[in-house]
Design a protein around this motif. Sequence first.
Motif, PDB file in Angstrom:
ATOM      1  N   VAL A  47     -16.718   8.954 -13.137  1.00 21.31           N
ATOM      2  CA  VAL A  47     -15.384   8.937 -13.765  1.00 21.31           C
ATOM      3  C   VAL A  47     -15.487   9.141 -15.268  1.00 21.31           C
ATOM      4  CG1 VAL A  47     -14.373   7.469 -11.972  1.00 21.31           C
ATOM      5  CG2 VAL A  47     -15.426   6.413 -14.000  1.00 21.31           C
ATOM      6  N   GLY A  48     -16.668   9.455 -15.755  1.00 25.30           N
ATOM      7  CA  GLY A  48     -16.843   9.678 -17.188  1.00 25.30           C
ATOM      8  C   GLY A  48     -16.664   8.401 -17.991  1.00 25.30           C
ATOM      9  N   ILE A  49     -15.920   8.495 -19.090  1.00 27.95           N
ATOM     10  CA  ILE A  49     -15.731   7.340 -19.978  1.00 27.95           C
ATOM     11  C   ILE A  49     -14.428   6.596 -19.691  1.00 27.95           C
ATOM     12  CG2 ILE A  49     -17.100   8.399 -21.806  1.00 27.95           C
ATOM     13  CD1 ILE A  49     -14.452   9.085 -23.222  1.00 27.95           C
ATOM     14  N   ARG A  50     -13.851   6.823 -18.517  1.00 28.31           N
ATOM     15  CA  ARG A  50     -12.576   6.183 -18.193  1.00 28.31           C
ATOM     16  C   ARG A  50     -12.681   4.664 -18.223  1.00 28.31           C
ATOM     17  NH1 ARG A  50     -10.105   7.858 -12.596  1.00 28.31           N
ATOM     18  NH2 ARG A  50     -11.488   6.196 -11.834  1.00 28.31           N
ATOM     19  N   ASN A  51     -13.796   4.125 -17.727  1.00 28.61           N
ATOM     20  CA  ASN A  51     -13.970   2.665 -17.732  1.00 28.61           C
ATOM     21  C   ASN A  51     -13.974   2.113 -19.149  1.00 28.61           C
ATOM     22  OD1 ASN A  51     -14.137   2.309 -14.924  1.00 28.61           O
ATOM     23  ND2 ASN A  51     -16.313   2.827 -14.904  1.00 28.61           N
ATOM     24  N   TYR A  52     -14.602   2.835 -20.074  1.00 29.18           N
ATOM     25  CA  TYR A  52     -14.667   2.381 -21.463  1.00 29.18           C
ATOM     26  C   TYR A  52     -13.289   2.419 -22.116  1.00 29.18           C
ATOM     27  CZ  TYR A  52     -19.736   2.608 -21.059  1.00 29.18           C
ATOM     28  OH  TYR A  52     -21.034   2.389 -20.675  1.00 29.18           O
ATOM     29  N   ILE A  53     -12.514   3.437 -21.796  1.00 29.11           N
ATOM     30  CA  ILE A  53     -11.152   3.507 -22.331  1.00 29.11           C
ATOM     31  C   ILE A  53     -10.307   2.358 -21.797  1.00 29.11           C
ATOM     32  CG2 ILE A  53      -9.040   4.900 -22.368  1.00 29.11           C
ATOM     33  CD1 ILE A  53     -10.814   7.396 -22.233  1.00 29.11           C
ATOM     34  N   ASN A  54     -10.470   2.065 -20.513  1.00 27.34           N
ATOM     35  CA  ASN A  54      -9.687   0.986 -19.894  1.00 27.34           C
ATOM     36  C   ASN A  54     -10.031  -0.386 -20.474  1.00 27.34           C
ATOM     37  OD1 ASN A  54      -8.359   2.797 -18.226  1.00 27.34           O
ATOM     38  ND2 ASN A  54      -9.795   2.535 -16.521  1.00 27.34           N
ATOM     39  N   VAL A  55     -11.277  -0.559 -20.895  1.00 20.29           N
ATOM     40  CA  VAL A  55     -11.672  -1.847 -21.486  1.00 20.29           C
ATOM     41  C   VAL A  55     -10.821  -2.151 -22.712  1.00 20.29           C
ATOM     42  CG1 VAL A  55     -13.516  -3.034 -22.750  1.00 20.29           C
ATOM     43  CG2 VAL A  55     -14.038  -1.869 -20.610  1.00 20.29           C
ATOM     44  N   PHE A  56     -10.601  -1.157 -23.557  1.00 19.45           N
ATOM     45  CA  PHE A  56      -9.837  -1.359 -24.795  1.00 19.45           C
ATOM     46  C   PHE A  56      -8.323  -1.409 -24.549  1.00 19.45           C
ATOM     47  CE2 PHE A  56     -13.861   0.493 -26.197  1.00 19.45           C
ATOM     48  CZ  PHE A  56     -14.216  -0.404 -27.191  1.00 19.45           C
ATOM     49  N   GLN A  57      -7.916  -1.126 -23.319  1.00 19.25           N
ATOM     50  CA  GLN A  57      -6.496  -1.222 -22.971  1.00 19.25           C
ATOM     51  C   GLN A  57      -6.206  -2.418 -22.066  1.00 19.25           C
ATOM     52  OE1 GLN A  57      -5.769   2.610 -21.157  1.00 19.25           O
ATOM     53  NE2 GLN A  57      -5.519   3.645 -23.134  1.00 19.25           N
ATOM     54  N   ASP A  58      -7.242  -3.164 -21.740  1.00 19.51           N
ATOM     55  CA  ASP A  58      -7.111  -4.301 -20.827  1.00 19.51           C
ATOM     56  C   ASP A  58      -6.715  -5.543 -21.626  1.00 19.51           C
ATOM     57  OD1 ASP A  58      -7.335  -6.324 -18.976  1.00 19.51           O
ATOM     58  OD2 ASP A  58      -9.261  -5.660 -18.186  1.00 19.51           O
ATOM     59  N   PHE A  59      -5.517  -6.039 -21.424  1.00 22.11           N
ATOM     60  CA  PHE A  59      -5.019  -7.194 -22.165  1.00 22.11           C
ATOM     61  C   PHE A  59      -5.861  -8.441 -21.880  1.00 22.11           C
ATOM     62  CE2 PHE A  59      -2.051 -10.803 -22.769  1.00 22.11           C
ATOM     63  CZ  PHE A  59      -1.733 -10.583 -24.099  1.00 22.11           C
ATOM     64  N   ARG A  60      -6.288  -8.600 -20.632  1.00 27.69           N
ATOM     65  CA  ARG A  60      -7.117  -9.756 -20.277  1.00 27.69           C
ATOM     66  C   ARG A  60      -8.458  -9.706 -20.987  1.00 27.69           C
ATOM     67  NH1 ARG A  60      -8.839 -11.543 -14.079  1.00 27.69           N
ATOM     68  NH2 ARG A  60     -10.124 -13.356 -14.654  1.00 27.69           N
ATOM     69  N   ALA A  61      -9.070  -8.527 -21.061  1.00 27.77           N
ATOM     70  CA  ALA A  61     -10.350  -8.387 -21.757  1.00 27.77           C
ATOM     71  C   ALA A  61     -10.190  -8.650 -23.254  1.00 27.77           C
ATOM     72  CB  ALA A  61     -10.925  -6.991 -21.527  1.00 27.77           C
ATOM     73  N   LEU A  62      -9.105  -8.161 -23.850  1.00 28.82           N
ATOM     74  CA  LEU A  62      -8.881  -8.383 -25.271  1.00 28.82           C
ATOM     75  C   LEU A  62      -8.679  -9.868 -25.566  1.00 28.82           C
ATOM     76  CD1 LEU A  62      -6.533  -5.369 -26.119  1.00 28.82           C
ATOM     77  CD2 LEU A  62      -8.992  -5.586 -26.547  1.00 28.82           C
ATOM     78  N   GLN A 258     -16.746  -3.544 -15.117  1.00 33.96           N
ATOM     79  CA  GLN A 258     -17.329  -4.644 -15.888  1.00 33.96           C
ATOM     80  C   GLN A 258     -18.698  -4.278 -16.440  1.00 33.96           C
ATOM     81  OE1 GLN A 258     -15.643  -7.001 -16.930  1.00 33.96           O
ATOM     82  NE2 GLN A 258     -13.867  -6.890 -15.557  1.00 33.96           N
ATOM     83  N   SER A 259     -19.372  -3.315 -15.831  1.00 35.34           N
ATOM     84  CA  SER A 259     -20.617  -2.799 -16.417  1.00 35.34           C
ATOM     85  C   SER A 259     -20.311  -2.113 -17.741  1.00 35.34           C
ATOM     86  CB  SER A 259     -21.299  -1.821 -15.459  1.00 35.34           C
ATOM     87  OG  SER A 259     -21.768  -2.486 -14.303  1.00 35.34           O
ATOM     88  N   ALA A 260     -19.214  -1.363 -17.776  1.00 37.46           N
ATOM     89  CA  ALA A 260     -18.790  -0.743 -19.034  1.00 37.46           C
ATOM     90  C   ALA A 260     -18.423  -1.807 -20.057  1.00 37.46           C
ATOM     91  CB  ALA A 260     -17.604   0.189 -18.779  1.00 37.46           C
ATOM     92  N   ASN A 261     -17.740  -2.853 -19.608  1.00 41.90           N
ATOM     93  CA  ASN A 261     -17.391  -3.969 -20.485  1.00 41.90           C
ATOM     94  C   ASN A 261     -18.646  -4.624 -21.041  1.00 41.90           C
ATOM     95  OD1 ASN A 261     -15.885  -5.860 -21.839  1.00 41.90           O
ATOM     96  ND2 ASN A 261     -15.127  -6.900 -20.019  1.00 41.90           N
ATOM     97  N   ALA A 262     -19.670  -4.765 -20.184  1.00 42.49           N
ATOM     98  CA  ALA A 262     -20.932  -5.383 -20.610  1.00 42.49           C
ATOM     99  C   ALA A 262     -21.649  -4.512 -21.641  1.00 42.49           C
ATOM    100  CB  ALA A 262     -21.829  -5.609 -19.401  1.00 42.49           C
ATOM    101  N   VAL A 263     -21.589  -3.197 -21.469  1.00 44.06           N
ATOM    102  CA  VAL A 263     -22.223  -2.292 -22.438  1.00 44.06           C
ATOM    103  C   VAL A 263     -21.522  -2.408 -23.791  1.00 44.06           C
ATOM    104  CG1 VAL A 263     -22.665   0.121 -23.008  1.00 44.06           C
ATOM    105  CG2 VAL A 263     -23.045  -0.689 -20.682  1.00 44.06           C
ATOM    106  N   VAL A 264     -20.189  -2.415 -23.769  1.00 44.65           N
ATOM    107  CA  VAL A 264     -19.428  -2.581 -25.008  1.00 44.65           C
ATOM    108  C   VAL A 264     -19.777  -3.905 -25.677  1.00 44.65           C
ATOM    109  CG1 VAL A 264     -17.099  -2.877 -25.968  1.00 44.65           C
ATOM    110  CG2 VAL A 264     -17.517  -1.123 -24.230  1.00 44.65           C
TER     111      VAL A 264
END
Length: 287
Positions: A47-62, A258-264
Amino acid sequence: MAGRNRAFFFMALPALILFFVFHTYPMLQGIFYSFTNWKGYGEWDFVGIRNYINVFQDFRALNAYGFTFQFAIVSTILVNIFSLIIAIGLNAKIKFRKTLRALYFVPNILSILIVGFIFNFIFTHFLPGIASSIGLTALSANILGNPDLAWVGIVIMAVWQATAFNTILYLAGLQTIPSDIYEASEIDGAGKWKQFWKMTFPLIAPFFTINMVLAMKNFLMVFDHIIALTGGGPGQATESISLLIYRGGFEGGQFAYQSANAVVYFVIIVVISIFQIRILQKREVQL
């Protein structure tokens, strides 16, 4: 010499293999899956970098990032203040100072989960019971059940448990300072406070840098404290990034996300640590 180097290589090889198998390979595998939609089972697609983009748009993660940074900054400051005060006190010529050093190190030996369950009992039953009996209504309720105060309980427990290790490092730094300079400063009329700012603190500045970096890194990865005290509640008020990654990845079918979240998160911790080291090392030179 060649035979000796070969022997050293074969001695280190088992540790290198174990490190690669249980650390490097899983890390590389996690980075790979962060570019997929894998749920931890079944098939997957890139899915490319879609997971990384979603991390910065996830209100719960923020929210989790906000709580984690708030907790880490406050805890790091308090730990270094308390541990430095205790280290200076234990370094003074007092009776039973070796015994006191051993006692102050006990919290570092205990399991974080065990300490967490003890503090959970204290905040849930012990403190409210005492506060009710003496009429302190502000403390008669369990603070771990209050979304605005639950993080304070986690800070108290984490600071109490972590102060021991930082105290040992500060004690090691204080041991490197010759006692002669204190005697000379007393002759010149320097008081205790001036001795600390002009002599003690500049001379233990490298240990201050180590403690600040290690404390911040450890508190940014807070997990066990929250599991033992609040489980991330009330609601999601005390949900840290580590807890969010664990729950989403292993319980929520979001392994790739969450792997993308962990990398960030890994990149953020590295950047913060490097920034701390550079700033604090410049201060060492200035001191």
